[in-house]
Design an enzyme around this catalytic site. Structure first.
Site: not given
Length: 237
Positions: A70, A104-106, A108
């Site tokens: 990602k 997963l954070d925006y 990260t």
């Protein structure tokens, strides 16, 4: 065969079991034309007709397991109310309906698993299983051993003490550094909050492993299918 409604929805690839429970409570699920909001409801998979948002739900036998690298600035959901890009935009050729295993954070990047196997998703995301997640964090400054030991022993953030973490200083730069962090919890923005707590805020964060599943050299924004060995490993956790 009787099965709980939320488990049936998860097996059909609608969402994880916990998210399916939320959909049921919100009145988005019908069985034989009747809205169901009771989480204890069981259905007969051979006779009952299940609908989600008025669309018939069918369990497909083919299970899909995907590893995605990602990029930053992608949301780990199927849709975003602010019309930001989501991880699903990176899987245009996947015909099966899959959903992310955890988040997963925006901002990260790194390893994200996606699947339509609701049982596996439930197991991998349930707090009681304590599956390791490893990150590379580029942080401001260079933490000393005393600061790193605080993370190794557990540190208080948001009113709770984190479980002991594995910490390794990987690289030093003139004004910042990289540390490898392995945690066994999955609380919101945990790695960032841990680093903030020792006075070394995260500048960039990348997840490189979940258990023994590694990102390795998969290009950013690309995906691959898990191998049979990797799937077998995850199911045995």
């Amino acid at each position: 065969m009787e099965i709980r409604l939320q488990k049936y929805l998860a097996n059909a690839g609608i969402a994880s079991r916990r998210k399916a429970e939320k959909y049921i409570l919100e009145g988005k699920v019908k069985v034989n034309g009747k809205v169901i909001t009771n989480l204890g409801t069981k259905i007969n998979t051979e006779k009952d007709l299940v609908y989600f948002n008025d669309k018939k739900v069918c369990v497909k036998n083919k299970k899909v397991y995907i590893l995605l690298n990602k990029p930053e600035n992608y949301i780990t959901t199927a849709n975003d109310q602010f019309d930001r890009p989501t991880v699903m935009d990176l899987l245009p050729s996947i015909s099966e309906r899959v959903y992310p295993v955890g988040r997963l954070d925006y901002n990260t990047s790194g390893l994200l698993l996606l699947t339509n196997d609701g049982e596996l998703t439930y197991k991998l995301t349930h707090p009681k299983h304590h599956i390791s997640k490893t990150y590379i964090a580029k942080v401001k400054g260079i933490p000393d051993e005393n600061s790193l030991n605080k993370l190794r022993k557990g540190i208080v953030i948001d009113g709770y003490k984190t479980s002991p973490a594995k910490i390794k200083l990987v690289r030093k730069f003139s004004e910042n550094s990289e540390i490898e962090i392995t945690i066994y919890e999955g609380r919101n923005r945990q790695v960032r909050k841990m680093c903030e707590a020792i006075g070394h805020p995260v500048l960039k964060l990348k997840r490189i492993a979940i258990g023994k599943i590694f990102l390795k050299d998969l290009p950013l924004g690309k995906y691959r299918y898990l191998t049979k060995e990797e799937i077998s490993y995850l199911k045995k956790l």
